[in-house]
Design a protein around this motif. Structure first.
Motif, short mmCIF file in Angstrom:
data_model
loop_
_atom_site.label_atom_id
_atom_site.label_comp_id
_atom_site.label_asym_id
_atom_site.label_seq_id
_atom_site.Cartn_x
_atom_site.Cartn_y
_atom_site.Cartn_z
N LYS A 49 -2.06 17.65 -6.34
CA LYS A 49 -1.54 18.40 -5.19
C LYS A 49 -0.01 17.60 -4.45
CE LYS A 49 -3.87 19.88 -0.57
NZ LYS A 49 -4.72 19.79 -0.42
N ILE A 50 -0.14 16.59 -3.59
CA ILE A 50 1.21 16.24 -3.55
C ILE A 50 2.39 16.76 -3.82
CG2 ILE A 50 2.12 14.30 -2.94
CD1 ILE A 50 0.20 13.30 -1.78
N LEU A 51 1.89 16.01 -5.61
CA LEU A 51 3.81 16.25 -6.63
C LEU A 51 3.73 17.89 -6.77
CD1 LEU A 51 3.23 13.71 -9.07
CD2 LEU A 51 4.71 13.59 -7.81
N GLU A 52 3.27 18.97 -6.99
CA GLU A 52 3.28 20.24 -6.88
C GLU A 52 3.26 20.63 -5.55
OE1 GLU A 52 -0.32 22.06 -7.85
OE2 GLU A 52 0.42 20.95 -10.18
N SER A 53 3.53 19.75 -4.23
CA SER A 53 3.72 20.25 -2.60
C SER A 53 5.47 20.12 -2.54
CB SER A 53 3.08 19.52 -2.31
OG SER A 53 3.55 18.47 -1.73
N GLY A 54 6.84 19.92 -4.12
CA GLY A 54 7.47 19.53 -3.79
C GLY A 54 8.15 18.61 -2.42
N LYS A 55 6.88 17.49 -1.87
CA LYS A 55 7.33 16.51 -1.01
C LYS A 55 7.85 15.97 -1.84
CE LYS A 55 3.97 17.51 2.24
NZ LYS A 55 2.36 17.58 2.89
N ASN A 56 8.68 14.33 -1.37
CA ASN A 56 9.43 13.43 -1.92
C ASN A 56 8.25 12.28 -1.50
OD1 ASN A 56 10.58 11.35 -3.24
ND2 ASN A 56 12.40 11.52 -2.43
N PRO A 57 7.04 12.04 -2.47
CA PRO A 57 6.49 11.39 -1.61
C PRO A 57 6.39 10.16 -1.91
CG PRO A 57 5.56 12.22 -4.24
CD PRO A 57 7.39 13.07 -4.04
N ILE A 58 5.75 9.29 -0.87
CA ILE A 58 5.34 7.61 -1.09
C ILE A 58 4.09 7.30 -1.20
CG2 ILE A 58 5.54 5.27 0.29
CD1 ILE A 58 7.16 7.31 2.79
N PHE A 59 3.34 6.72 -2.11
CA PHE A 59 2.24 6.41 -2.51
C PHE A 59 2.05 4.93 -2.19
CE2 PHE A 59 2.56 9.40 -5.27
CZ PHE A 59 1.47 10.45 -4.59
N LEU A 60 1.15 4.16 -1.40
CA LEU A 60 0.89 2.65 -0.62
C LEU A 60 -0.50 2.44 -1.80
CD1 LEU A 60 1.79 0.94 0.49
CD2 LEU A 60 0.41 1.26 2.51
N LEU A 61 0.09 1.55 -2.91
CA LEU A 61 -1.23 0.83 -3.78
C LEU A 61 -1.90 -0.61 -3.34
CD1 LEU A 61 0.19 2.80 -5.41
CD2 LEU A 61 -1.34 1.86 -7.88
N LEU A 62 -3.04 -0.82 -2.74
CA LEU A 62 -3.68 -2.14 -2.07
C LEU A 62 -3.91 -3.31 -3.19
CD1 LEU A 62 -4.36 -1.42 1.42
CD2 LEU A 62 -1.93 -1.78 0.60
N ASP A 63 -3.73 -4.32 -3.83
CA ASP A 63 -4.10 -4.60 -4.36
C ASP A 63 -5.63 -5.91 -3.78
OD1 ASP A 63 -5.19 -6.16 -6.71
OD2 ASP A 63 -3.31 -7.43 -7.15
N GLN A 64 -6.25 -6.26 -3.69
CA GLN A 64 -7.64 -6.84 -3.36
C GLN A 64 -7.31 -7.07 -1.78
OE1 GLN A 64 -9.93 -7.36 -5.08
NE2 GLN A 64 -9.48 -5.79 -6.56
N LEU A 65 -6.41 -6.21 -0.90
CA LEU A 65 -6.47 -6.53 0.35
C LEU A 65 -7.96 -6.81 1.01
CD1 LEU A 65 -4.05 -6.52 2.51
CD2 LEU A 65 -5.36 -3.78 3.14
N THR A 66 -8.13 -8.23 1.77
CA THR A 66 -9.44 -7.55 2.40
C THR A 66 -10.00 -7.79 3.50
OG1 THR A 66 -9.13 -10.52 2.14
CG2 THR A 66 -10.59 -9.72 0.33
N ASP A 67 -8.80 -8.14 4.60
CA ASP A 67 -9.28 -8.08 5.84
C ASP A 67 -9.22 -6.81 6.38
OD1 ASP A 67 -7.85 -7.72 8.71
OD2 ASP A 67 -8.87 -10.27 8.60
N VAL A 68 -10.01 -6.00 6.87
CA VAL A 68 -10.93 -4.97 7.78
C VAL A 68 -9.20 -4.39 8.92
CG1 VAL A 68 -12.78 -4.88 6.94
CG2 VAL A 68 -11.94 -5.98 9.30
N ARG A 69 -9.01 -5.16 9.29
CA ARG A 69 -7.36 -5.12 11.16
C ARG A 69 -5.97 -5.02 10.14
NH1 ARG A 69 -11.42 -8.64 12.64
NH2 ARG A 69 -12.60 -7.61 14.74
N ASN A 70 -6.07 -6.31 9.08
CA ASN A 70 -4.55 -5.79 8.06
C ASN A 70 -4.66 -4.20 7.38
OD1 ASN A 70 -3.39 -8.01 8.54
ND2 ASN A 70 -4.67 -9.08 6.63
N PHE A 71 -5.88 -3.69 6.98
CA PHE A 71 -6.32 -2.66 6.45
C PHE A 71 -5.49 -1.59 7.60
CE2 PHE A 71 -9.20 0.17 4.27
CZ PHE A 71 -8.22 0.96 3.19
N GLY A 72 -7.16 -2.22 8.72
CA GLY A 72 -6.61 -0.77 9.66
C GLY A 72 -4.88 -0.94 10.12
#
Length: 244
Positions: free
Chosen positions: A88-111
């Motif tokens: 959906k994002i690629l078809e929208s024509g936007k130049n996207p930024i995705f973020l992958l979080l590997d095993q982040l465990t702290d809910v406040r850091n996540f927020g």
């Protein structure tokens, strides 16, 4: 410490799972037995839900209600389908930024990361089903409500998500100290996905092997690393700077 995202009691949790609620984690009293509990165990295994076996004191701290030895935390958000979101994002024509979080465990850091991601125009956040920080009341509060404004996806394995993004024409960059390359030497002008690692162990070696590029922050003090949410903010604003 009770919040609106908890349910307790074996039958209530079973019904929540069967009705398709997004269960982040189930806390089970150590040594719990019985036929109904066995049914719950099978449901948890079938739906691959995170589970922790804890002393009853832990459950009593989570709620004062009659929990019957089982408490579940429900996500306050609906998670998006990963592949559908990318298409959906690629078809929208936007130049996207995705973020992958590997095993982040702290809910406040996540927020905090979600809040910065929303402010910098991140198209979507991808986390792993098992081991990732849940979306809790603390996550919602720390994100200043941004958790409701940005798509978040759960996947079985981040490696598969990386391969899918790469096949879709998205460059994947790992934020890691295990490189001599600084983020200022990396181009973020094309569609990009940034991988951030856990607070203690960083990005898994298996992920580092398959990314397109690696980048680190230059450090001049005696402390060797930044808080992950701060480091993520620096990376995201470098993307913004390059694209302006």
């Amino acid at each position: 410490m009770e919040n609106n995202y908890q349910i307790y009691g074996i039958r209530a949790i079973m019904e929540a799972i069967q009705s398709g609620k997004s269960i982040d984690k189930v806390f089970i009293q150590k040594g719990l037995k019985g036929g109904l509990f066995h049914e719950l165990e099978l449901l948890i295994q079938k739906h691959q839900i995170n589970v922790s076996f804890v002393p009853v004191e832990k459950l009593n701290r989570l709620t004062r209600k009659n929990h019957q030895g089982v408490i579940a935390t429900i996500s306050p958000i609906e998670f998006h389908n990963f592949e559908e979101m990318v298409i959906k994002i690629l078809e929208s024509g936007k130049n996207p930024i995705f973020l992958l979080l590997d095993q982040l465990t702290d809910v406040r850091n996540f927020g905090a990361i979600i809040r910065t991601a929303e402010c910098t125009g991140v198209s979507g956040i991808i986390i792993q089903k098992k081991g990732a920080a849940p979306v809790t009341a603390d996550t919602v509060k720390t994100s200043a409500g941004a958790v409701f404004k940005i798509p978040i996806c759960k996947v079985e394995h981040l490696k598969d998500a990386v391969y899918y993004l790469q096949a879709s024409g998205v460059k994947v960059v790992a934020a890691t100290e295990k490189t001599n390359n600084t983020l200022y030497n990396v181009s973020f002008k094309e569609p990009v996905a940034i991988v951030m690692g856990s607070e203690d162990t960083g990005i898994a070696p298996s992920l580092l092997k398959i990314v397109d590029d690696k980048a680190k922050l230059p450090m001049f003090g005696d402390i060797g690393s930044l808080n992950v949410s701060v480091a993520c903010g620096v990376f995201l604003y470098e993307v913004v700077r390059q694209r302006q």
